[in-house]
Design an enzyme around this catalytic site. Sequence first.
Site, PDB file in Angstrom:
ATOM      1  N   LYS A 205      44.225 -55.393  29.122  1.00 34.57           N
ATOM      2  CA  LYS A 205      44.301 -54.830  27.768  1.00 34.57           C
ATOM      3  C   LYS A 205      44.344 -55.903  26.678  1.00 34.57           C
ATOM      4  O   LYS A 205      44.657 -57.064  26.932  1.00 34.57           O
ATOM      5  CB  LYS A 205      45.485 -53.869  27.680  1.00 34.57           C
ATOM      6  CG  LYS A 205      45.115 -52.568  28.423  1.00 34.57           C
ATOM      7  CD  LYS A 205      45.913 -51.370  28.061  1.00 34.57           C
ATOM      8  CE  LYS A 205      45.272 -50.147  28.723  1.00 34.57           C
ATOM      9  NZ  LYS A 205      46.191 -49.017  28.820  1.00 34.57           N
ATOM     10  N   ARG A 239      48.213 -48.735  36.952  1.00 32.52           N
ATOM     11  CA  ARG A 239      46.797 -48.378  36.773  1.00 32.52           C
ATOM     12  C   ARG A 239      46.048 -49.689  36.554  1.00 32.52           C
ATOM     13  O   ARG A 239      46.287 -50.390  35.583  1.00 32.52           O
ATOM     14  CB  ARG A 239      46.661 -47.451  35.561  1.00 32.52           C
ATOM     15  CG  ARG A 239      45.262 -46.914  35.351  1.00 32.52           C
ATOM     16  CD  ARG A 239      45.208 -45.985  34.141  1.00 32.52           C
ATOM     17  NE  ARG A 239      43.878 -45.459  33.935  1.00 32.52           N
ATOM     18  CZ  ARG A 239      42.895 -46.115  33.322  1.00 32.52           C
ATOM     19  NH1 ARG A 239      43.100 -47.318  32.851  1.00 32.52           N
ATOM     20  NH2 ARG A 239      41.708 -45.560  33.181  1.00 32.52           N
TER      21      ARG A 239
HETATM   22  N1  HH2 Z   1      44.436 -46.736  29.760  1.00 32.30           N
HETATM   23  C1  HH2 Z   1      43.120 -46.484  29.597  1.00 32.30           C
HETATM   24  C2  HH2 Z   1      42.581 -45.244  29.974  1.00 32.30           C
HETATM   25  N2  HH2 Z   1      43.355 -44.295  30.540  1.00 32.30           N
HETATM   26  N3  HH2 Z   1      45.440 -43.579  31.329  1.00 32.30           N
HETATM   27  C3  HH2 Z   1      46.740 -43.809  31.525  1.00 32.30           C
HETATM   28  N4  HH2 Z   1      47.515 -42.871  32.119  1.00 32.30           N
HETATM   29  N5  HH2 Z   1      47.342 -44.991  31.151  1.00 32.30           N
HETATM   30  C4  HH2 Z   1      46.624 -45.989  30.553  1.00 32.30           C
HETATM   31  O1  HH2 Z   1      47.218 -47.046  30.203  1.00 32.30           O
HETATM   32  C5  HH2 Z   1      45.221 -45.783  30.329  1.00 32.30           C
HETATM   33  C6  HH2 Z   1      44.663 -44.535  30.742  1.00 32.30           C
HETATM   34  C7  HH2 Z   1      42.246 -47.542  29.022  1.00 32.30           C
HETATM   35  O2  HH2 Z   1      41.658 -48.323  30.039  1.00 32.30           O
HETATM   36  P1  HH2 Z   1      40.167 -48.102  30.582  1.00 32.30           P
HETATM   37  O3  HH2 Z   1      40.026 -46.765  31.239  1.00 32.30           O
HETATM   38  O4  HH2 Z   1      39.808 -49.248  31.442  1.00 32.30           O
HETATM   39  O5  HH2 Z   1      39.257 -48.200  29.296  1.00 32.30           O
HETATM   40  P2  HH2 Z   1      38.405 -47.143  28.498  1.00 32.30           P
HETATM   41  O6  HH2 Z   1      39.355 -46.168  27.889  1.00 32.30           O
HETATM   42  O7  HH2 Z   1      37.662 -47.973  27.476  1.00 32.30           O
HETATM   43  O8  HH2 Z   1      37.477 -46.452  29.471  1.00 32.30           O
END
Ligand code: HH2
Length: 261
Positions: A205, A239
């Site tokens: 992040k 995660r």
């Molecule tokens: N972070 C992201 C997406 N979903 N869900 C939970 N429960 N907790 C988190 O910290 C969280 C989440 C963001 O990460 P990522 O899916 O890699 O990125 P993007 O939203 O750009 O797809």
Amino acid sequence: MGVLNVTPDSFSDGGRYLDPTAAVTRLHAIAAEGAAICDVGAESTRPGSDPVPVEEELRRLEPVLAAVAGGGPFPISIDTSKAAVAAVAMDAGAVLVNDVTAGRGDPDLLPLVGERDGAVCLMHMRGEPRTMQEAPRYDDVVGEVRGFLEERLEAAVAAGVSEQCVLLDPGIGFGKRLQDNLALIAGLQALTALGRPVVVGVSRKSMFLTLLGREVEERLAPSLAAGLAAVARGAAVLRAHDVQETVDALATWTAVEAAAR
Ligand code: HH2
């Protein structure tokens, strides 16, 4: 919890798994690397992102859901805020709905999870992805996040979700400054005190850009360190995008803890 984003624009793996073969190969790799569950998402929620229509979200998910339908390599979680998407994913066998809006985005989502006897992860987010990083401010971030999660847990139970099937997440990076993210990890015990497993997502992040000046591909070490700091304070689920490395870090930490006892 290993992350698989079938999106063109996720902040760290956007575009890598849009191709159906690449997505299914990665799903199997996430299982082989030792994750307990794979969180599949088809809509980026990175700061500044725009919502994706339901038809497009389902189109992106189709190959992964087809690969797990009828018993895939291992359990999957669906990262969505839309009941229509969650329903299709649960039909294909998804056991957990990971909703970054904690049931506020779609009024049908929590009742659906309840009807299906499913599980849900309720995450704290200030505002919405498009604008959430525009000058967020808290007087007491841990207290405010705790109060929010407590209220959403009650809302989920009122909608028919079994309390035993709810996970909570402070939403690292979702409408938060570096100091807020650090305070939430440091104060995680205030959230575990709510009695439900706490999920923490620090992987790659942008807090590590602010803290260390590291670009996305340089954030493995700080992601592992922050993840272990969260586990030391009671996080039940990490995660993570870098599954093998996270599993190894956790196994080493656990071995030391066992030796200490
Ligand atoms: N972070 C992201 C997406 N979903 N869900 C939970 N429960 N907790 C988190 O910290 C969280 C989440 C963001 O990460 P990522 O899916 O890699 O990125 P993007 O939203 O750009 O797809």
